[in-house]
Design a protein around this motif. Structure first.
Motif, short mmCIF file in Angstrom:
data_model
loop_
_atom_site.label_atom_id
_atom_site.label_comp_id
_atom_site.label_asym_id
_atom_site.label_seq_id
_atom_site.Cartn_x
_atom_site.Cartn_y
_atom_site.Cartn_z
N UNK A 31 0.81 -1.21 0.00
CA UNK A 31 0.00 0.00 0.00
C UNK A 31 0.85 1.27 0.00
N UNK A 32 2.16 1.12 0.12
CA UNK A 32 3.03 2.28 0.04
C UNK A 32 3.24 2.76 -1.39
N UNK A 33 2.91 1.92 -2.37
CA UNK A 33 3.10 2.30 -3.76
C UNK A 33 1.95 3.18 -4.25
N UNK A 34 2.24 4.01 -5.22
CA UNK A 34 1.30 5.02 -5.67
C UNK A 34 -0.07 4.44 -6.06
N UNK A 35 -1.11 4.90 -5.35
CA UNK A 35 -2.47 4.42 -5.64
C UNK A 35 -2.96 4.92 -6.99
N UNK A 36 -2.46 6.07 -7.42
CA UNK A 36 -2.93 6.66 -8.67
C UNK A 36 -2.27 6.05 -9.91
N UNK A 37 -1.21 5.26 -9.71
CA UNK A 37 -0.47 4.72 -10.85
C UNK A 37 -0.49 3.21 -10.95
N UNK A 38 -0.94 2.54 -9.89
CA UNK A 38 -0.79 1.08 -9.85
C UNK A 38 -2.08 0.35 -9.53
N UNK A 39 -2.16 -0.89 -10.02
CA UNK A 39 -3.09 -1.85 -9.45
C UNK A 39 -2.35 -2.53 -8.31
N UNK A 40 -3.00 -2.63 -7.16
CA UNK A 40 -2.31 -3.10 -5.96
C UNK A 40 -3.07 -4.30 -5.38
N UNK A 41 -2.42 -5.45 -5.36
CA UNK A 41 -3.03 -6.62 -4.73
C UNK A 41 -2.97 -6.43 -3.21
N UNK A 42 -4.09 -6.65 -2.56
CA UNK A 42 -4.14 -6.47 -1.12
C UNK A 42 -5.13 -7.46 -0.51
N UNK A 43 -5.19 -7.47 0.79
CA UNK A 43 -6.09 -8.41 1.46
C UNK A 43 -7.47 -7.79 1.63
N UNK A 44 -8.47 -8.62 1.78
CA UNK A 44 -9.81 -8.18 2.16
C UNK A 44 -10.42 -9.19 3.12
N UNK A 45 -11.05 -8.69 4.13
CA UNK A 45 -11.72 -9.58 5.07
C UNK A 45 -13.20 -9.74 4.75
N UNK A 46 -13.62 -9.21 3.58
CA UNK A 46 -15.05 -9.19 3.26
C UNK A 46 -15.64 -10.59 3.16
N UNK A 47 -14.91 -11.53 2.55
CA UNK A 47 -15.45 -12.89 2.37
C UNK A 47 -15.70 -13.54 3.73
N UNK A 48 -14.73 -13.41 4.65
CA UNK A 48 -14.93 -13.97 5.99
C UNK A 48 -16.01 -13.21 6.75
N UNK A 49 -16.08 -11.88 6.52
CA UNK A 49 -17.04 -11.06 7.25
C UNK A 49 -18.48 -11.39 6.86
N UNK A 50 -18.68 -11.94 5.66
CA UNK A 50 -20.02 -12.31 5.23
C UNK A 50 -20.67 -13.25 6.25
N UNK A 51 -19.86 -14.16 6.78
CA UNK A 51 -20.42 -15.17 7.69
C UNK A 51 -20.91 -14.58 9.00
N UNK A 52 -20.42 -13.37 9.36
CA UNK A 52 -20.92 -12.72 10.58
C UNK A 52 -22.37 -12.28 10.41
N UNK A 53 -22.71 -11.92 9.17
CA UNK A 53 -24.09 -11.53 8.90
C UNK A 53 -24.91 -12.70 8.38
N UNK A 54 -24.23 -13.66 7.73
CA UNK A 54 -24.90 -14.79 7.10
C UNK A 54 -24.18 -16.08 7.50
N UNK A 55 -24.47 -16.60 8.69
CA UNK A 55 -23.73 -17.75 9.23
C UNK A 55 -23.76 -18.99 8.33
N UNK A 56 -24.77 -19.13 7.48
CA UNK A 56 -24.87 -20.31 6.61
C UNK A 56 -23.68 -20.42 5.66
#
Length: 481
Positions: A323-348
């Motif tokens: 994330x230290x690399x220029x956001x305006x010039x690069x595509x940046x692979x990073x982590x997301x907790x969204x997939x795991x967070x889904x289960x907090x709202x949708x335990x199934x």
């Protein structure tokens, strides 16, 4: 020209219902409040594009006039669906008489005056300012939510003017719809009649809000600085605060609420809550709908996400990986907790999803790609028809939108009120494997979800009429989709 003239006659009806009675009107989820005559015409045109039953301007005017005569209590009314219900079940009754029976519950409650609930925004960044705009726009007749203050750290001697300027002008979402006046002596901003106290503090536990006439307030923490219960409960030590909502994923035992999915789990005992993340809000309703109809064995969520303030504009030191690399010039692979967070709202879906993210050089609107293995074989046309029906008729119609166009791109979804928009033409289905593309305004669409959670916490969310339906694969034909 005739349609414009008719739309101009509709505008005072829409405004009068909202200002006088707290009634929010829409056509298949497209809010009518504050629209120009051209935008009203476009709202009617959308129904045809979405595959819903078309509604004429004459029919809309008739429903609005009937509602003005009935004077209902606060509610969110879809006039297209009320018109359709009258055509299908009216049995010769006049529109006014039919609506009197259909809306009996809110007609009975029209004499009840809702007590306004104080809201404080702690932090005034991208989400804080958009939530402020929404709260000001939803002030209506003074009942419901009332934005009373924002709390920030003082950045300069002209801090108040700068805060007001950022609220007035936005490079992505355009100018503030209305007037703003600042009072340097009182340290306040007057926005469309809403008086907002600006409080400077570095400590969430030491503000005495009652000094400003604020009490029993919901504090919306937009800073992201504290995400666990211990940190967020600092707000509760300030006088005048009763509840806290975090606009980021909460840690530990904090409930992560995705409105439309698990908002019914909010209880009076919940003093600290989280509105989860923008991505979690975008994908969870779509995943819930697909899981209900087809079952999800497993899946991977790839988010192509606009850059955010936690990235560097140009290369510089950053504690996070890449994330230290220029956001305006690069595509940046990073982590997301969204997939795991889904289960907090949708335990199934616990343990069934993985996720990753790519930050890209755009300032707003993101795309989630849901690569799903289904328990039941699907057909592309059937899946798309089902998701279209969900967007128009289901309990998730405030969260899920649907579009089919070969020309849409990300900027077309700036300002969407929905949490996520399914791009039907991009859907891929191969037997029990499906790939679904979901656009989302990660700023404004998420802020709308935050507002809905605040309304639920305050008990001011309007009654939705007609009631939301349970859309199934079998019921689509009956819905005309």
């Amino acid at each position: 020209m005739a349609r414009e003239e008719q739309a101009e006659r509709m505008i005072p009806l829409v405004g009068g219902l909202y200002r006088t009675h707290g009634v929010v009107t829409s056509i298949h989820g497209r809010r009518l409040i504050g629209l120009s005559s051209i935008d009203l015409i476009k709202a009617h045109k959308f129904a045809r594009q979405a595959g819903a039953q078309a509604m004429s301007m004459d029919a809309s005017t008739a429903v609005l006039e009937a509602l003005a005569e009935l004077k209902p209590g606060p509610a969110s009314l879809d006039i297209a669906r009320l018109h359709q219900a009258h055509r299908e079940r009216g049995e010769g009754a006049s529109l006014v008489d039919f609506l009197r029976g259909e809306l009996a519950d809110i007609l009975d409650s029209r004499t009840e005056t809702a007590e306004p609930r104080d809201v404080v925004l702690y932090g005034f960044g991208r989400i804080g300012r958009l939530v402020a705009r929404l709260l000001i726009a939803h002030a209506g007749n003074g009942a419901g939510l009332r934005l009373r203050a924002i709390v920030v750290r003082k950045g300069s001697e002209d801090d108040l003017a700068k805060r007001a300027s950022l609220l007035r002008r936005d490079s992505v979402h355009g100018p503030f719809a209305g007037t703003l006046t600042i009072d340097e002596e009182a340290n306040s901003i007057l926005a469309n009649g809403t008086l907002i106290q600006v409080i400077y503090s570095n400590d969430p536990a030491t503000v005495d809000y009652t000094e400003y006439g604020i009490d029993d307030a919901i504090v919306v923490d937009n800073t992201g600085r504290w995400r666990d219960r211990e940190g967020l409960e600092q707000h509760l030590r300030s006088t005048g605060v009763s509840r806290v909502l975090l606009t980021a994923p909460g840690k530990g035992d904090i409930k992560n609420i995705v409105y439309g999915i698990n908002h019914d789990q909010i209880t009076d005992a919940d003093t600290v809550l989280s509105a989860a993340s923008c991505t979690t809000n975008a994908i969870t309703p779509v995943l819930a709908a697909i899981d209900e109809a087809y079952g999800i064995r497993r899946g991977h969520v790839e988010t192509v996400h606009s850059y955010t303030n936690d990235q560097n504009l140009i290369d510089n030191f950053h504690t996070g990986a890449r994330r230290g690399r220029s956001a305006a010039l690069n595509m940046v692979i990073t982590e997301t907790g969204a997939a795991k967070a889904v289960s907090k709202a949708l335990p199934d879906l616990a343990g069934k999803l993985t996720g990753s993210a790519i930050r890209v050089p755009t300032p707003d609107v993101s795309l989630a790609i849901l690569n799903l293995s289904l328990e039941k074989a699907a057909d592309r046309e059937e899946l798309n028809s089902y998701l279209r029906a969900v967007s128009l008729h289901s309990k998730l119609r405030q969260q899920v939108d649907y579009i089919e166009s070969q020309e849409v791109v990300s900027t077309d979804f700036v300002g969407s009120h929905r949490a996520g928009i399914v791009d039907g033409l991009a859907t891929i289905v191969d037997d029990d494997n499906a790939v679904v593309y979901v656009w989302y305004d990660n700023e404004f669409g998420y802020s709308c979800q935050v507002l809905r959670v605040i309304e639920e916490m305050a008990g001011t969310h309007p009654t939705v009429m007609p009631p939301r339906e349970n859309v199934t694969l079998e019921s689509m034909a009956a819905l005309g989709v």
